[in-house]
Design a protein around this motif. Sequence first.
Motif, short mmCIF file in Angstrom:
data_model
loop_
_atom_site.label_atom_id
_atom_site.label_comp_id
_atom_site.label_asym_id
_atom_site.label_seq_id
_atom_site.Cartn_x
_atom_site.Cartn_y
_atom_site.Cartn_z
N LEU A 107 0.82 -1.21 0.00
CA LEU A 107 0.00 0.00 0.00
C LEU A 107 0.86 1.26 0.00
N GLY A 108 1.97 1.24 0.72
CA GLY A 108 2.85 2.40 0.73
C GLY A 108 3.56 2.60 -0.60
N ALA A 109 3.86 1.48 -1.27
CA ALA A 109 4.61 1.56 -2.52
C ALA A 109 3.78 2.11 -3.67
N VAL A 110 2.46 2.10 -3.56
CA VAL A 110 1.62 2.61 -4.63
C VAL A 110 1.02 3.98 -4.30
N GLU A 111 1.31 4.50 -3.11
CA GLU A 111 0.73 5.78 -2.70
C GLU A 111 1.73 6.93 -2.77
N TRP A 112 2.93 6.68 -3.31
CA TRP A 112 3.98 7.70 -3.29
C TRP A 112 3.99 8.58 -4.54
N LEU A 113 3.20 8.24 -5.56
CA LEU A 113 3.29 8.94 -6.83
C LEU A 113 2.87 10.40 -6.70
N THR A 114 1.73 10.66 -6.09
CA THR A 114 1.28 12.04 -5.91
C THR A 114 2.22 12.80 -4.99
N MET A 115 2.76 12.12 -3.97
CA MET A 115 3.73 12.76 -3.08
C MET A 115 4.95 13.21 -3.86
N ALA A 116 5.43 12.37 -4.79
CA ALA A 116 6.61 12.72 -5.58
C ALA A 116 6.33 13.96 -6.44
N ARG A 117 5.16 14.04 -7.03
CA ARG A 117 4.83 15.20 -7.86
C ARG A 117 4.76 16.47 -7.03
N ILE A 118 4.17 16.39 -5.85
CA ILE A 118 4.07 17.57 -4.99
C ILE A 118 5.46 18.06 -4.59
N VAL A 119 6.31 17.15 -4.14
CA VAL A 119 7.66 17.53 -3.70
C VAL A 119 8.48 18.06 -4.87
N ARG A 120 8.34 17.45 -6.04
CA ARG A 120 9.08 17.94 -7.22
C ARG A 120 8.70 19.37 -7.52
N GLY A 121 7.40 19.68 -7.52
CA GLY A 121 6.98 21.04 -7.81
C GLY A 121 7.49 22.03 -6.77
N GLN A 122 7.44 21.65 -5.50
CA GLN A 122 7.94 22.53 -4.45
C GLN A 122 9.45 22.72 -4.56
N THR A 123 10.17 21.66 -4.90
CA THR A 123 11.62 21.75 -5.03
C THR A 123 12.01 22.65 -6.20
N MET A 124 11.32 22.54 -7.32
CA MET A 124 11.64 23.38 -8.48
C MET A 124 11.39 24.85 -8.17
N SER A 125 10.38 25.17 -7.40
CA SER A 125 10.16 26.56 -7.01
C SER A 125 11.22 27.06 -6.04
N LEU A 126 11.70 26.17 -5.17
CA LEU A 126 12.74 26.56 -4.21
C LEU A 126 14.10 26.74 -4.88
#
Length: 375
Positions: A245-264
């Motif tokens: 369950l954890g291995a399939v729930e990380w996709l949206t988390m990765a997109r959110i962090v990527r967007g925040q990192t690119m802005s930072l």
Amino acid sequence: MSDGVTLSQTNVVVGKSLWQLAFARFLSSRFAVINLAILAVIAAVSFVAPLIYPHSYATVYREYILVPPSLTAYPDQPMTEKAFSRLMRAGRYQVESLEVAEDAVSATITARKPIKVETLNKAFALGSMFQEPQIITQSEDGKQLEITAAINRQYFVFGTDENGRDLLARIMAGGRISILIGIAATLTSIVIGVMYGAIAGYVGGRTDAVMMRFVDILYGIPLMFFVIVLVTFFGRNILLLFVALGAVEWLTMARIVRGQTMSLMQAEFVTGARVAGLPMWSILRRHVLPNVMGPVVVYATLNMPAVILAESFLSFLGLGVQEPMASWGVLIADGARRMETASWLLIFPGIFLILTVMCINFVGDSMRDAIDPKR
């Protein structure tokens, strides 16, 4: 000093961090605090209450199958008479007279052969409703006894299931499993998603494009079907369920962090750290990750109910937690099969699941509002 102002007379203003301000805003919301308190009560019921609760989730009471919820102690008089007669028939005794008092039962029994105390005790040991009988009088030939036996009173506040197990004890055990799966799967998704998204957003270029296309491909796969395939091939293991369950729930988390990192990456403190020659892992650890944790925490609180519901769905299909363990999904599946004859088997686990999911969602919304710097 020449102006007459001493150091002790100056007012020192102590600033507050973003997290301190967010925490103060969160506590100022009565609605958020109430939902957090409800979650604390549910967690205490699931993890602490079983230590003092008299019933175990796996204990079977054969005399109390599908007993309705009640605040009074079981058994009642008809149930006591029926259970006593059943035990006597199992021991091949005949009941000549029977009297049920508040805490004990008195009876006169007969048999074709002299009654042995050991045999009589074995007959009473077949059930859990009565304690070991005491012989009051005995006939000369030993074929007739007048006995008394104390009644073991039991409370089943939420009733029992089709196997005679206390439903409240099983709801407590199910709460432990469902909450632990939600926490473990959410932490797994945070670890994978945060690291994956932060690296993609920091490196950028072709690496970012390849990594995010891989995420897009995984988005196209029915993730619940993927979990079902994993559980089917590798066995219904509770640890595998955590990881799957954890291995399939990380996709949206990765997109959110990527967007925040690119802005930072356009921020001055990150640019200064890169000019100073700090390595990538140091910049991510000291500058990027602390500044993306706000959205991560909020999404984690919103993701946890989805994980709990996913586990409940798998357990409803028979692919989750297996007997004698229980989760709220397993209990709801059992209750759905008997909802017409024993509705309490569906109502009580459903209330706990719905209440937990709703409270986590409300707490997540309140945390999002508290962390939002625009508020």
